[in-house]
Design a protein around this motif. Sequence first.
Motif, PDB file in Angstrom:
ATOM      1  N   UNK A 266      11.177  -9.803  -2.684  1.00 15.71           N
ATOM      2  CA  UNK A 266      11.555  -9.427  -4.060  1.00 15.71           C
ATOM      3  C   UNK A 266      10.493  -9.707  -5.115  1.00 15.71           C
ATOM      4  N   UNK A 267       9.522 -10.579  -4.803  1.00 19.15           N
ATOM      5  CA  UNK A 267       8.495 -10.861  -5.805  1.00 19.15           C
ATOM      6  C   UNK A 267       7.494  -9.720  -5.968  1.00 19.15           C
ATOM      7  N   UNK A 268       7.625  -8.652  -5.149  1.00 14.50           N
ATOM      8  CA  UNK A 268       6.735  -7.494  -5.344  1.00 14.50           C
ATOM      9  C   UNK A 268       7.001  -6.830  -6.697  1.00 14.50           C
ATOM     10  N   UNK A 269       8.127  -7.146  -7.301  1.00 14.95           N
ATOM     11  CA  UNK A 269       8.445  -6.556  -8.611  1.00 14.95           C
ATOM     12  C   UNK A 269       7.360  -6.902  -9.621  1.00 14.95           C
ATOM     13  N   UNK A 270       6.861  -8.121  -9.557  1.00 13.21           N
ATOM     14  CA  UNK A 270       5.897  -8.581 -10.561  1.00 13.21           C
ATOM     15  C   UNK A 270       4.544  -8.987  -9.983  1.00 13.21           C
ATOM     16  N   UNK A 275      -1.690 -10.403  -1.775  1.00 12.51           N
ATOM     17  CA  UNK A 275      -2.169 -11.308  -2.824  1.00 12.51           C
ATOM     18  C   UNK A 275      -3.697 -11.313  -2.947  1.00 12.51           C
ATOM     19  N   UNK A 276      -4.367 -10.763  -1.967  1.00 13.28           N
ATOM     20  CA  UNK A 276      -5.829 -10.752  -2.055  1.00 13.28           C
ATOM     21  C   UNK A 276      -6.314  -9.901  -3.221  1.00 13.28           C
ATOM     22  N   UNK A 277      -5.407  -9.065  -3.782  1.00 14.75           N
ATOM     23  CA  UNK A 277      -5.799  -8.232  -4.911  1.00 14.75           C
ATOM     24  C   UNK A 277      -5.446  -8.871  -6.256  1.00 14.75           C
ATOM     25  N   UNK A 278      -4.937 -10.103  -6.226  1.00 13.81           N
ATOM     26  CA  UNK A 278      -4.556 -10.753  -7.477  1.00 13.81           C
ATOM     27  C   UNK A 278      -5.752 -11.031  -8.380  1.00 13.81           C
ATOM     28  N   UNK A 279      -6.940 -11.035  -7.795  1.00 12.23           N
ATOM     29  CA  UNK A 279      -8.119 -11.356  -8.584  1.00 12.23           C
ATOM     30  C   UNK A 279      -8.749 -10.179  -9.306  1.00 12.23           C
ATOM     31  N   UNK A 280      -8.178  -8.985  -9.168  1.00 12.55           N
ATOM     32  CA  UNK A 280      -8.743  -7.805  -9.836  1.00 12.55           C
ATOM     33  C   UNK A 280      -8.678  -7.989 -11.355  1.00 12.55           C
ATOM     34  N   UNK A 350      13.962   4.719  -9.305  1.00 12.75           N
ATOM     35  CA  UNK A 350      14.607   3.763  -8.407  1.00 12.75           C
ATOM     36  C   UNK A 350      13.595   2.656  -8.167  1.00 12.75           C
ATOM     37  N   UNK A 351      14.000   1.422  -8.412  1.00 10.39           N
ATOM     38  CA  UNK A 351      13.064   0.302  -8.422  1.00 10.39           C
ATOM     39  C   UNK A 351      12.231   0.212  -7.146  1.00 10.39           C
ATOM     40  N   UNK A 352      12.877   0.257  -5.985  1.00  5.45           N
ATOM     41  CA  UNK A 352      12.160   0.049  -4.728  1.00  5.45           C
ATOM     42  C   UNK A 352      11.085   1.110  -4.502  1.00  5.45           C
ATOM     43  N   UNK A 353      11.453   2.367  -4.672  1.00  9.51           N
ATOM     44  CA  UNK A 353      10.497   3.456  -4.438  1.00  9.51           C
ATOM     45  C   UNK A 353       9.412   3.488  -5.504  1.00  9.51           C
ATOM     46  N   UNK A 354       9.788   3.244  -6.751  1.00  9.79           N
ATOM     47  CA  UNK A 354       8.808   3.258  -7.829  1.00  9.79           C
ATOM     48  C   UNK A 354       7.765   2.162  -7.611  1.00  9.79           C
ATOM     49  N   UNK A 355       8.241   0.966  -7.307  1.00  5.96           N
ATOM     50  CA  UNK A 355       7.331  -0.145  -7.063  1.00  5.96           C
ATOM     51  C   UNK A 355       6.472   0.098  -5.834  1.00  5.96           C
ATOM     52  N   UNK A 356       7.115   0.518  -4.750  1.00 13.68           N
ATOM     53  CA  UNK A 356       6.386   0.738  -3.506  1.00 13.68           C
ATOM     54  C   UNK A 356       5.314   1.800  -3.635  1.00 13.68           C
TER      55      UNK A 356
END
Length: 428
Positions: A266-270, A275-280, A350-356
Amino acid sequence: MKMNIFWFRRDLRLHDNAGLSLASHDENPLLLLFIFDEAILSPLPKNDARVQFIHQQLEGMHAQLAQKGKSILIKKGDVQSIWKTLCEEYDIEKVYFNKDYEPDARKRDKTIWEMLKEKGIEMISAKDQVIFERHEVLKADNTPYTVFTPYKRKWLEHFTPAHSKAHKVSLDNVCSGNFTFPSLAEIGFDPNDKMKVKPFQINELDNYAHERDFPAKDAGSYLGPHLRFGTVSVREILRKLGNVQSTFASELIWREFFMQILFHFPDVINRNFHRKYDGIEWRNDEKDFALWCEGQTGYPLVDAGMRELNETGYMHNRVRMLVASFLCKHLLIDWQWGEAYFAEKLLDYELASNNGNWQWAAGTGCDAAPYFRVFNPSRQQEKFDKNGLYIKKWVPEFGTLKYAREMVEHSFARQRALEAYKAGINKV
């Protein structure tokens, strides 16, 4: 008199409805309920076409019930407060509902579940909006799939015709009543005459696999909003398709794949799935973002897609991939900005598809396009709208001096994106 309640949410239909089927075969009288949740409605514009669509669907259900001397109770407000009042007004034995897998919905349902449990009221949930839910398609070690192809393979292995069998609904035990159906204005919204949900075209999908990538052909199904709000069941769609190996069925499996990703992670929402891309270091230039939103980038296919979205609430699927890639990689703007804009504008949000799909386009998600894949908007135009039919429809000034200049040169933007992604990965 003891009675049951069926709580409509994302399942706005009286047929082939799993939870309603269970409730309709219970011996107790059944009250039908829908709640316009103030927490969901309050941030929305007063002419939100999605609320209008929900209202229209409920109105149709109300009219259908009226022919049998029955009706549906419509409430608006704080969900927990409404349930407290209902418990005071009725002697409720059971509450039936269909599961919702989004984090906020699960939190809401847990709160209501605990409150009703204290009052001795049983809650009975059903699987309705998917063929396979959270724990039904797992790897051999019982962990969730994070790559689509093996997930799809296992999904197909599990599927049998019984999974698409219709759930029969009887309305015989629905309470006779004459609840007043509220107008759209009474809910606090205004009609939207410009933007409307289109009827779905499930019987016209024969050429979907061959024509779906060409936006001018308008070969989509328009099923998105109907699946989102449950005006049609996914089982009915599969029955009409008759072939789970078809290209369109694969799109339905993608939908369930992203739903189980959202459930298990569920944390993919934010956050980035990887996580290797968190540094962009995103540029997040607000002026660039505004030009993208308005369809003024100087890239015709990108602009056509954004203008279609702004005017109709729809955007062709191929074009969605392009505009998302352009925002993240050409403009180096965080995918969450684009995801939020789509959430505001898309009728089929739709949250799941939009996020994905946004994380797929950005290269940060599960089973994502690799970060070094950067769509060339000009080549996409040549390949999928060679004659400019789609572009001319939405960008009438294209080819004139009035049309915007390219806001960034493709080769430069591509190189900048590659360097930013590489530097970001090396930081983590």
